[in-house]
Motif scaffolding. Structure first.
Motif, PDB file in Angstrom:
ATOM      1  N   GLN A  14       0.872  -1.169   0.000  1.00 18.26           N
ATOM      2  CA  GLN A  14       0.000   0.000   0.000  1.00 18.26           C
ATOM      3  C   GLN A  14       0.909   1.219   0.000  1.00 18.26           C
ATOM      4  O   GLN A  14       1.869   1.276   0.771  1.00 18.26           O
TER       5      GLN A  14
ATOM      6  N   THR B 181       1.297  12.226  -3.632  1.00 16.06           N
ATOM      7  CA  THR B 181       0.562  13.373  -4.164  1.00 16.06           C
ATOM      8  C   THR B 181       1.066  13.673  -5.570  1.00 16.06           C
ATOM      9  O   THR B 181       2.273  13.634  -5.811  1.00 16.06           O
TER      10      THR B 181
ATOM     11  N   LYS C 246      -8.091  12.354  -3.538  1.00 20.33           N
ATOM     12  CA  LYS C 246      -8.739  13.538  -2.969  1.00 20.33           C
ATOM     13  C   LYS C 246      -7.964  14.784  -3.359  1.00 20.33           C
ATOM     14  O   LYS C 246      -6.742  14.844  -3.180  1.00 20.33           O
ATOM     15  N   GLN C 247      -8.676  15.760  -3.906  1.00 17.28           N
ATOM     16  CA  GLN C 247      -8.005  17.000  -4.290  1.00 17.28           C
ATOM     17  C   GLN C 247      -7.665  17.827  -3.056  1.00 17.28           C
ATOM     18  O   GLN C 247      -8.441  17.894  -2.092  1.00 17.28           O
ATOM     19  N   MET C 248      -6.461  18.427  -3.116  1.00 12.27           N
ATOM     20  CA  MET C 248      -6.042  19.330  -2.028  1.00 12.27           C
ATOM     21  C   MET C 248      -5.749  20.677  -2.653  1.00 12.27           C
ATOM     22  O   MET C 248      -4.923  20.767  -3.568  1.00 12.27           O
TER      23      MET C 248
ATOM     24  N   TYR D 208      -3.646  19.917  -6.646  1.00 14.36           N
ATOM     25  CA  TYR D 208      -2.908  18.760  -6.124  1.00 14.36           C
ATOM     26  C   TYR D 208      -3.897  17.665  -5.754  1.00 14.36           C
ATOM     27  O   TYR D 208      -4.997  17.951  -5.282  1.00 14.36           O
TER      28      TYR D 208
ATOM     29  N   PHE E 200      -4.185  13.833  -3.715  1.00 14.96           N
ATOM     30  CA  PHE E 200      -3.578  12.818  -2.844  1.00 14.96           C
ATOM     31  C   PHE E 200      -4.175  11.457  -3.191  1.00 14.96           C
ATOM     32  O   PHE E 200      -5.395  11.332  -3.336  1.00 14.96           O
TER      33      PHE E 200
ATOM     34  N   VAL F 144      25.053  27.111  15.358  1.00 16.82           N
ATOM     35  CA  VAL F 144      23.927  26.211  15.079  1.00 16.82           C
ATOM     36  C   VAL F 144      24.281  24.763  15.405  1.00 16.82           C
ATOM     37  O   VAL F 144      23.552  24.052  16.079  1.00 16.82           O
TER      38      VAL F 144
ATOM     39  N   LYS G 140      17.403  22.018  23.879  1.00 15.64           N
ATOM     40  CA  LYS G 140      16.500  22.101  22.736  1.00 15.64           C
ATOM     41  C   LYS G 140      16.811  21.014  21.708  1.00 15.64           C
ATOM     42  O   LYS G 140      15.911  20.406  21.149  1.00 15.64           O
TER      43      LYS G 140
ATOM     44  N   LYS H  28      16.761  15.598  22.222  1.00 16.49           N
ATOM     45  CA  LYS H  28      17.314  16.589  23.133  1.00 16.49           C
ATOM     46  C   LYS H  28      18.832  16.580  23.073  1.00 16.49           C
ATOM     47  O   LYS H  28      19.448  15.547  22.816  1.00 16.49           O
TER      48      LYS H  28
END
Lengths: 264, 537
Positions: A22, A26, A57-59, A63, A65, A122, A131, A137
């Protein structure tokens, strides 16, 4: 299972080897008959045959999905599975804390810094700050680590001095700026200074990290470990526990631990 | 009001009184200190923009120059406006921006020496500074009126809770279409997450930015671009779409100011987050925060506090009372800074381990406790993150239960949970599925809070009472902690932070980042912004 034992498997839906899978994806097209055909085409090219679009299903504007069920015919040979192994085990936070507590019997001290003119904290902050990064963490969060984060633009002599006064078990250095190979020069200068300032058995473990390092260049740069892009705090913590505790306490412990005389 | 938890009003009053006692020394500290960031915010209100060729903003250059010559403790207003007069750079323009910027350029070049004016010079400088800074505050007032007009014309979201969605590509020009798509798909509030590490930058970057680490830099231009785009969406959709950013880190007061100037609608602004999670100096944080909250109060901005963060490090059941304590402290600090109850998006989160028996009932108890303790605050309800795994199917179910608690307990702002929380930054389809989840729950059970009344003396009531009791115990311990007066004047609260009472982090008042940008007020300290903001209340 041993690697040589040949075993063929296929995906399992509700019967052995039915090959059912399965997938969902998109496509950037509005939802209509044609787009469902496009989804089937993609699924078929992915090796799913027959492919059933069970949901479309349209998004937003353009687009759609899709959820697709279907059969694949590929075989998996378990004996041919290759996994990249890291050379130290990845531990959970609890195991890391327990290892330090029970086997080091004191907190493990880490001194971190960005050296030279590099102001990009960073990397070091992602590894050290509570953080953390990517939902993990930082080292500060581990109860058994004592973290001294010196921040940016720390000079090598200052770093060596702080490592000494804090009795660092490991020194973590992050380097982001790579102009004119600054990261390599800075790292070599740093490792040379530590070698000069400490006798070999008392030198803290030297670890550098940054997105542009070659993880295999430890010898050339004179450090114990290099971490590249995508490293998480847990990788670093596991490595530190491995090299400062686990690897140390293998049979070759005829040398009394000289680490700050904490071998009691 | 009727209470569903049957909380003892005497206990609730006691909890609030203890929070005030714990917070009072911190407020005193904040009132008697300034920081480099507060002074930079004052200059931003006076209209200074732009940066030098290295990208260092002129406000930083100017504050550094003044601090070098006369120190920070008198504030920058007097030395700066005195220098302006002396250099003949004063004009009659209502916003003194261009001229103060010129002064900053001269100061950076080293051709100006700042002095503290006295007598008539000081009076003149005070008046000029007040006029220039007042123009910035008037601009904030105009933006607030503008929002009120737009909300009146276009309307608020039809439902409560408001649906809050995060966008974070790193590139403001990618963020804009994503934010507009999210608004079309039902988001009422768009939050643009900041680049990792911005909280530790001691300056606010300039201009529109196209690269960030796991987020987009907060800059005045990015604020302006996104607000303009969402104004378009608001008109298209017939409801006012709100914009959120983060007033935290070393530049908290400046970012709050920029948010006010650019009509942002909500700002993340927690009292202790920077201290505990970013190792920012506690005094710096509390001083910066008070100023930020005064600006937010004036700008009509709703703040969101960050109690959810405690639960990402500590256990959500064991540490539930620390959330309550932090909420009470956040409320106290917010009221003191002039924020009204409707502006308090007090935070909490759905973070109990789902494997724990009765975890859902515990979540209900905690969420309802927050609702009843702060009946007039919107409350910001945060989705599960800690116990989200790569199992996206289970994650979607968990998010459904989170949404259900949100509607059953009348939360005001609901941050949409993503089933791919632990996997990747959300895909288009993840957002769509997540919004579908929210819509289903709100549509199916939107009025359930009217019917949902926990059984008297039952599990939920007992749990809520227990958390409140534990919160009161902790507040008593904080109030009773003997402060070390030699080190700081912040009372037991700073001592408690230093001891690791909140989360597991020990954060002494003498440590952390940004301490060198903190100064005690000298006799004659002048800050026209604070004076104007405080005279209004």
């Amino acid at each position: 299972m041993t690697a040589t034992e040949k075993k063929i498997v296929r995906p399992y839906g509700d019967m052995t080897s039915d090959g059912m899978v399965q997938v969902s994806f998109t496509l950037p097209v509005p939802c209509d008959k044609r787009s469902e055909g496009a989804a089937v085409q993609l699924a078929t090219k992915m090796g799913i045959d027959p492919a059933m679009v069970v949901h479309a299903k349209q998004m937003g504007e353009g687009y759609t999905f899709f959820v697709v069920y279907g059969r694949v015919h590929h075989l998996v040979d378990m004996s041919q599975v290759v996994v990249a192994e890291r050379d130290f085990p990845l531990l959970g936070a609890k195991e890391i804390n327990t290892a330090i507590k029970q086997r080091l019997r004191r907190k493990l001290t880490v001194v971190g810094a960005c050296i030279g003119t590099d102001a990009h904290t960073v990397g070091i902050d992602a590894i050290l700050n509570v953080k953390g990064i990517a939902g993990e963490k930082g080292l500060e969060y581990y109860r058994e680590f004592r973290v001294v984060n010196l921040g940016a633009q720390v000079s090598v002599p200052d770093l060596v001095e702080r490592a000494r006064t804090e009795r660092a078990d490991a020194v973590l250095v992050s380097q982001v700026v790579t102009q004119r190979d600054a990261h390599l020069h800075n790292t070599k200068e740093m490792s040379a200074a530590f070698r000069e300032a400490f006798p070999a058995e008392r030198r803290p473990l030297l670890v550098v990290g940054g997105p542009r390092f070659d993880e295999l260049a430890t010898g050339e740069l004179g450090v114990d470990r290099i971490f590249g892009r995508g490293t998480t705090p847990r990788d670093v913590a596991s490595y530190l526990v491995h090299s400062l505790i686990s690897a140390k306490q293998l049979p070759s412990t005829h040398l009394p631990s000289k680490r700050h005389g904490a071998a009691a | 009001m009727t209470t569903k938890l049957d909380l003892d009003p005497t206990l609730v009053r006691r909890a609030r009184a203890l929070a005030a006692r714990a917070g009072q020394p911190v407020v005193d500290l904040a009132r008697s200190h300034t920081t480099a960031a507060v002074e930079r915010a004052v200059l931003r209100l006076a209209g200074i923009t732009g940066a030098d060729p290295d990208g260092i903003p002129w406000v930083n250059r100017l504050v550094d120059a003044v601090a070098g010559d006369v120190g920070l403790g008198y504030g920058v207003a007097l030395p700066v406006w005195h220098a302006l007069a002396r250099e003949g750079l004063e004009t009659e323009k209502p916003v003194g921006g261009a001229d103060v910027t010129l002064l900053a350029q001269k100061a950076a070049a080293g051709s100006i020496r700042f002095v503290l004016p006295t007598g008539r010079d000081a009076t003149a400088a005070t008046r000029a500074a007040r006029r220039a800074v007042g123009a910035g505050i008037k601009q904030i007032d105009r933006r607030r009126t503008e929002r009120e007009r737009l909300v009146k014309r276009l309307g608020n979201p039809k439902q409560r809770p408001w649906i809050y969605l995060i966008v974070a590509t790193g590139d403001i020009y990618e963020d804009i279409p994503q934010a507009q798509a999210a608004a079309r798909a039902g988001a009422d509030v768009i939050a643009v997450i900041r680049s990792t590490g911005q909280s530790l930058l001691d300056y606010v970057p300039e201009g529109a930015t196209r690269e960030g680490f796991a987020g987009t830099y907060a800059t005045q231009e990015n604020f302006r671009l996104m607000r303009a785009a969402l104004d378009e969406s608001s008109k298209e959709l017939g409801r006012y779409v709100r914009l959120t950013n983060y007033a935290s880190g070393l530049c908290m007061p400046e970012i709050a100011t920029l948010a006010g100037l650019e009509r942002l609608d909500m700002m993340l602004n927690d009292s202790m987050y920077g201290i505990l999670f970013r190792d920012i100096n506690p005094i710096r944080t509390f001083v910066d925060q008070r100023f930020s909250r005064q600006i937010h109060a004036r700008a009509g901005i709703i703040i969101n506090t960050g109690e959810d963060n405690y639960l990402t490090t500590a256990d959500a059941v064991e540490a539930a009372h620390t959330v309550t304590v932090s909420q009470l402290l956040n409320e106290y600090f917010a009221h003191e800074a002039g924020l009204a109850d409707w502006q308090l998006g007090i935070g909490h989160a759905f973070e109990i381990n789902p494997d724990l028996p009765e975890s859902f009932r515990l979540e209900l108890a905690h969420a309802l406790l927050a609702r009843e303790l702060f009946p007039d605050a919107p409350l910001k309800w945060m989705p599960p993150t800690k116990h989200m795994t790569g199992d996206v199917f289970r994650g979607n179910l968990l998010d459904g239960f989170f949404n259900l608690v949100g509607t059953m307990t009348g939360q005001g702002i609901l941050l949409v949970g993503m089933m791919t929380e632990a996997v990747a930054t959300p895909w288009l389809s993840d957002r769509d599925i997540a919004l579908q989840n929210v819509r289903y729950v709100l549509n199916a059970a939107g009025g359930l809070h009217e019917d949902f009344v926990p059984a008297p003396g039952g599990f939920i009531q007992r749990r809520a009472h227990q958390v409140l009791d534990e919160a009161i115990d902790l507040l008593e311990r904080i109030v009773d902690t003997e402060p070390d007066a030699r080190r700081h004047a912040g009372g037991g609260m700073l001592e408690a932070i230093a001891d690791g009472t909140f989360g597991i982090m020990k954060r002494p008042a003498t440590g952390g980042k940004g301490l060198d940008g903190v100064a005690r007020h000298e006799e004659g300290y002048c800050n026209p912004a604070t004076e104007i903001l405080e005279s209004a209340t």
